[in-house]
Enzyme design. Structure first.
Site, mmCIF file in Angstrom:
data_model
loop_
_atom_site.group_PDB
_atom_site.id
_atom_site.type_symbol
_atom_site.label_atom_id
_atom_site.label_comp_id
_atom_site.label_asym_id
_atom_site.label_seq_id
_atom_site.Cartn_x
_atom_site.Cartn_y
_atom_site.Cartn_z
ATOM 1 C CB CYS A 1 42.577 -71.920 -4.935
ATOM 2 S SG CYS A 1 43.848 -71.036 -4.023
ATOM 3 C CD GLU B 1 35.183 -78.433 -2.807
ATOM 4 O OE1 GLU B 1 36.222 -79.129 -2.895
ATOM 5 O OE2 GLU B 1 34.698 -77.804 -3.779
ATOM 6 N NE ARG C 1 38.373 -85.390 -4.182
ATOM 7 C CZ ARG C 1 39.047 -85.489 -5.316
ATOM 8 N NH1 ARG C 1 39.844 -86.532 -5.515
ATOM 9 N NH2 ARG C 1 38.929 -84.580 -6.277
ATOM 10 N NE ARG D 1 38.248 -80.713 -2.661
ATOM 11 C CZ ARG D 1 38.710 -80.420 -3.866
ATOM 12 N NH1 ARG D 1 39.821 -80.966 -4.298
ATOM 13 N NH2 ARG D 1 38.079 -79.557 -4.646
#
Length: 403
Positions: A138, A185, A229, A231
């Site tokens: 990103c 992702e 976690r 995502r």
């Protein structure tokens, strides 16, 4: 066999192994290997056969898959494993980090070249495929978004809005190759990055510019491993489909505990030939001492946590045991391991070993770790919880298979 052929084999092997590891596999010292590489000395004839054995897994023929996919920003191959599990065949890979390349090749070999910087790859060199996979980084987008351009009557489009970002390279490949589907992702915070403008450009590009039907979902790896976690998964289809996230089968959070990934110190820890005693001392039946925190570091971390607790914030280490779920494993874990420390009673806690990190990401014990601990921690901290995306692949399969 000619001298040039031997050196081709040596250079192929060095794409997968470090000099130290290759020398060990050939049962020579690194200085001998160095002399071979600069052609100061020539290897004995038997070396060719040994190199062929070492490289055999990487030249293996593979049966055609039910569909073809490409693996961009591949990292260490978590998404690839997920899509191979549903019958996919990887036909193109791109990963710029040389250490990640080593880990990737050590686990997949390959019948195709591993490309580096995707920004330097011509789309015409990418084979046709049914599915595009990309765990793209990103990066900040350079403008405030499409709406601002509209208000100023300026031309817009992904080539303008996303230029200079790695998402642009994903978009240009989708535009030219038109795969049936894609899976992108990223971190959960992609949605809020730059006050939502980044995600707005991404959605506009995929839907309006490229004409794909998209579906987004935040998935917590804790459904599949003992690690919190989260995502974001962005799934896209070229043609309208009845795809629904409702088809996901997510085990209840908390179903998995750290005891399932920690090394067993009761004599039941399996011996892994490719690990040897690197992480676990099988003679002593315990994790190697190098993973135990020094008294100096442990004292520092406790003092640091006490200072911030007094200020009313939550900075500090995370101390867990076999019955717990861990925090998110980060790429900075190599520094002090503070976010996930393993209890050892009254003794100093320890870090996770790289093998335990691999398990925490849902990777099998057959997964090779050919790089240093520091590199391994960074790689696992940047990877995906593989079983979570294996489930995403499963629910995508009815809409991507050629049959």
């Amino acid at each position: 066999m000619s001298s040039d052929s031997v050196h081709l084999y040596l250079n192929d092997a060095l794409k997968v192994y470090s000099r130290k590891d290759l020398a060990c596999a050939l049962e020579i010292d690194t200085s001998t290997l160095g002399r071979w590489l600069v052609k100061e000395n020539e290897p004995r004839p038997y070396v060719v056969d040994r190199l062929k054995q070492i490289l055999l897994p990487f030249h293996a023929r593979r049966e055609p898959g039910e569909f073809k996919f490409i693996d961009l920003f591949a990292g260490i191959g978590g998404l690839r494993i997920a899509f191979e599990s549903i019958g996919g065949e990887c036909v193109f890979t791109s990963e710029w980090d040389s250490y990640a390349q080593r880990t990737y090749l050590a686990n997949f070999g390959d019948t195709h070249a591993l490309h580096g910087d995707i920004t330097q790859v011509d789309v015409s060199d990418i084979p046709d495929h049914d599915v595009l996979l990309a765990g793209f980084p990103c990066q900040p987008f350079s403008i405030a978004g499409v709406s601002k351009k509209n208000s100023l009557n300026r031309a817009h489009g992904f080539a303008c809005d996303a230029q200079g970002t790695l998402f642009f390279d994903v978009a240009r490949i989708i535009k030219e190759k038109r795969p049936r589907a894609f899976l992108l992702e990223n971190v959960k915070n992609l949605q809020s990055h730059d006050k939502g403008r980044t995600f707005s450009v991404i959605k506009h590009t995929l839907q309006e510019e490229l004409g794909y039907q998209i579906h987004t979902r935040i998935i917590d790896g804790q459904h599949f491993v003992p690690q919190h976690r989260e995502r974001i998964a962005i799934v896209g289809f070229r043609e309208p489909t009845p795809f629904s996230w409702d088809a996901l089968e997510l085990p209840e959070k908390g179903s998995f505990r750290m005891g399932e990934v920690l090394h067993k110190e009761d004599g039941s820890e399996p011996y892994l030939e490719w690990d040897g005693s690197r992480f676990f001392d099988h003679e002593k039946g315990c994790v190697n001492e190098k993973y135990i925190l020094s008294t100096k570091l442990w004292s520092y971390l406790k003092a640091y946590k006490e200072k911030h607790t007094a200020k009313g914030n939550g900075f500090g280490f995370g101390l867990i045991g076999p019955d717990d779920v861990s925090r998110t494993l980060s790429a900075r874990y190599y520094k002090d391991g503070s976010e996930i420390l393993i209890k050892r009673g009254p003794k100093n806690p320890r870090r996770l070993t790289p093998r335990e990190c691999a398990r925490l990401m849902g990777l099998p014990d057959t997964y090779r770790i050919p790089v240093s601990d520091t590199r391994a921690y960074k790689q696992f901290g940047n990877s995906v919880v593989m079983p979570a995306f294996k489930e995403v692949a499963r629910v995508m399969k009815p809409y991507i298979s050629q049959n």
